[in-house]
Design a protein around this motif. Structure first.
Motif, short mmCIF file in Angstrom:
data_model
loop_
_atom_site.label_atom_id
_atom_site.label_comp_id
_atom_site.label_asym_id
_atom_site.label_seq_id
_atom_site.Cartn_x
_atom_site.Cartn_y
_atom_site.Cartn_z
N CYS A 279 6.52 -1.17 7.35
CA CYS A 279 5.76 -1.42 6.12
C CYS A 279 4.75 -0.32 5.81
CB CYS A 279 5.02 -2.75 6.22
SG CYS A 279 6.11 -4.15 6.37
N LEU A 280 4.50 0.58 6.74
CA LEU A 280 3.51 1.63 6.50
C LEU A 280 4.03 2.64 5.49
CD1 LEU A 280 2.13 2.25 10.09
CD2 LEU A 280 1.12 0.90 8.26
N SER A 281 3.13 3.18 4.72
CA SER A 281 3.46 4.10 3.64
C SER A 281 4.16 5.35 4.15
CB SER A 281 2.18 4.50 2.91
OG SER A 281 2.43 5.52 1.99
N LYS A 282 5.13 5.80 3.41
CA LYS A 282 5.83 7.05 3.73
C LYS A 282 4.98 8.27 3.36
CE LYS A 282 9.53 4.83 4.93
NZ LYS A 282 9.42 4.20 6.21
N LYS A 283 3.88 8.04 2.64
CA LYS A 283 2.98 9.12 2.23
C LYS A 283 1.84 9.34 3.23
CE LYS A 283 3.94 8.71 -2.64
NZ LYS A 283 3.41 8.63 -3.98
N LEU A 284 1.84 8.59 4.32
CA LEU A 284 0.77 8.68 5.31
C LEU A 284 0.67 10.10 5.83
CD1 LEU A 284 -1.24 6.77 6.69
CD2 LEU A 284 0.42 6.52 8.52
N ARG A 285 -0.56 10.67 5.74
CA ARG A 285 -0.78 12.05 6.17
C ARG A 285 -1.73 12.15 7.36
NH1 ARG A 285 0.88 16.13 3.39
NH2 ARG A 285 -0.97 17.39 3.57
N TRP A 286 -2.65 11.20 7.46
CA TRP A 286 -3.63 11.25 8.54
C TRP A 286 -3.68 9.89 9.21
CZ3 TRP A 286 -8.70 9.23 9.45
CH2 TRP A 286 -9.39 9.86 10.49
N LEU A 287 -3.40 9.84 10.50
CA LEU A 287 -3.41 8.60 11.26
C LEU A 287 -4.41 8.74 12.39
CD1 LEU A 287 -2.22 5.79 11.95
CD2 LEU A 287 -0.52 6.99 13.35
N CYS A 288 -5.44 7.92 12.35
CA CYS A 288 -6.44 7.87 13.43
C CYS A 288 -6.39 6.47 14.01
CB CYS A 288 -7.83 8.18 12.88
SG CYS A 288 -9.12 8.07 14.14
N TRP A 289 -6.05 6.37 15.28
CA TRP A 289 -5.91 5.05 15.90
C TRP A 289 -6.42 5.14 17.33
CZ3 TRP A 289 -0.99 1.79 14.73
CH2 TRP A 289 -1.19 0.47 15.13
N HIS A 290 -7.73 5.12 17.49
CA HIS A 290 -8.33 5.13 18.82
C HIS A 290 -8.00 3.80 19.49
CE1 HIS A 290 -11.59 8.28 17.62
NE2 HIS A 290 -10.36 8.69 17.41
N GLY A 291 -7.64 3.86 20.75
CA GLY A 291 -7.28 2.65 21.47
C GLY A 291 -5.90 2.14 21.10
N PHE A 292 -4.99 3.03 20.71
CA PHE A 292 -3.62 2.65 20.35
C PHE A 292 -3.02 1.87 21.52
CE2 PHE A 292 0.97 3.75 20.04
CZ PHE A 292 1.22 3.20 18.80
N PRO A 293 -2.53 0.64 21.27
CA PRO A 293 -2.16 -0.25 22.38
C PRO A 293 -0.78 -0.03 23.00
CG PRO A 293 -1.89 -1.40 20.31
CD PRO A 293 -2.46 -0.05 19.98
N LEU A 294 0.11 0.71 22.36
CA LEU A 294 1.48 0.85 22.86
C LEU A 294 1.62 2.02 23.83
CD1 LEU A 294 3.47 0.20 19.56
CD2 LEU A 294 2.78 -1.44 21.31
N GLU A 295 2.71 2.01 24.61
CA GLU A 295 2.96 3.07 25.58
C GLU A 295 3.70 4.26 24.99
OE1 GLU A 295 4.89 1.36 28.97
OE2 GLU A 295 3.14 0.17 29.51
N PHE A 296 4.24 4.12 23.79
CA PHE A 296 4.91 5.22 23.10
C PHE A 296 4.67 5.07 21.61
CE2 PHE A 296 7.81 1.72 23.28
CZ PHE A 296 8.40 1.69 22.03
N ILE A 297 4.88 6.14 20.86
CA ILE A 297 4.71 6.11 19.41
C ILE A 297 6.03 5.68 18.79
CG2 ILE A 297 4.20 7.45 17.35
CD1 ILE A 297 2.48 9.28 19.07
N MET B 239 0.85 -1.20 0.00
CA MET B 239 0.00 0.00 0.00
C MET B 239 0.88 1.24 0.00
SD MET B 239 -3.02 -1.01 2.62
CE MET B 239 -3.62 -2.68 2.72
N LYS B 240 1.56 1.49 -1.08
CA LYS B 240 2.53 2.58 -1.18
C LYS B 240 1.88 3.96 -1.24
CE LYS B 240 6.14 -0.19 -2.00
NZ LYS B 240 6.58 -0.86 -0.83
N ARG B 241 0.61 4.01 -1.65
CA ARG B 241 -0.08 5.30 -1.79
C ARG B 241 -0.97 5.63 -0.59
NH1 ARG B 241 -3.02 5.33 -7.41
NH2 ARG B 241 -3.38 7.46 -6.74
N LEU B 242 -0.93 4.81 0.46
CA LEU B 242 -1.81 4.98 1.62
C LEU B 242 -1.54 6.33 2.29
CD1 LEU B 242 -3.95 3.39 3.24
CD2 LEU B 242 -2.10 2.68 4.75
#
Length: 158
Positions: A90-108, A71-74
């Motif tokens: 593996c996440l796209s380098k073009k990612l502009r908007w990230l919505c992750w409610h309930g993000f499970p980790l203690e840091f980004i 998913m290179k254009r994500l």
């Protein structure tokens, strides 16, 4: 926020792109379609620009980040109450908007701190600290929503 009628009109425009093969559409928002693409890791294609997967908070489902490799254009990713296994490279380098409610980790993780991200919405997360200053994250970031992240103790120096 977007008006429901405008959202539905956009969905009606995108769905005919390929009604039978979700991985050939530019945007995925139906639970079944997004789930199928993420379970079958080889299905993610370069056509996908937006993916939304909203799970109930009680249901814990984990997917491998390998599903995002093609998913290179994500540019838009919404994963609510979803857990991803493996690294985030593996996440796209073009990612502009990230919505992750309930993000499970203690840091980004550093891999999520893309310099092109304009909005991060991680409400109800398990975050304890937000340290992405070193990646240039704050250069383009316009929206940072960490509300209801009750464990948060450290944030960037704004």
């Amino acid at each position: 926020m977007m008006h429901d009628l405008l959202r539905d009109m956009g969905r009606d425009i995108v769905h005919p792109e390929n009604p039978d093969v979700p991985r050939e559409r530019s945007r995925l928002w139906h639970l079944e379609d997004a789930n199928d693409v993420l379970i079958d890791k080889s299905q993610g294609t370069e056509k996908i620009e937006g993916l939304a997967l909203n799970l109930p908070s009680l249901e814990e489902t984990s997917f491998s980040t390998e599903a995002f490799r093609n998913m290179k254009r994500l540019r838009l990713l919404q994963l609510n109450y979803v857990q991803l296994s493996r690294g985030y490279q593996c996440l796209s380098k073009k990612l502009r908007w990230l919505c992750w409610h309930g993000f499970p980790l203690e840091f980004i993780p550093i891999e999520l701190c893309q310099p092109n991200i304009v909005a991060i919405d991680m409400q109800y997360s398990s975050l304890r600290q937000v340290l992405c200053e070193y990646s240039g994250l704050l250069d383009k970031l316009k929206i940072l929503n960490l509300s209801h992240s009750h464990d948060l103790t450290q944030s960037p120096d704004f």
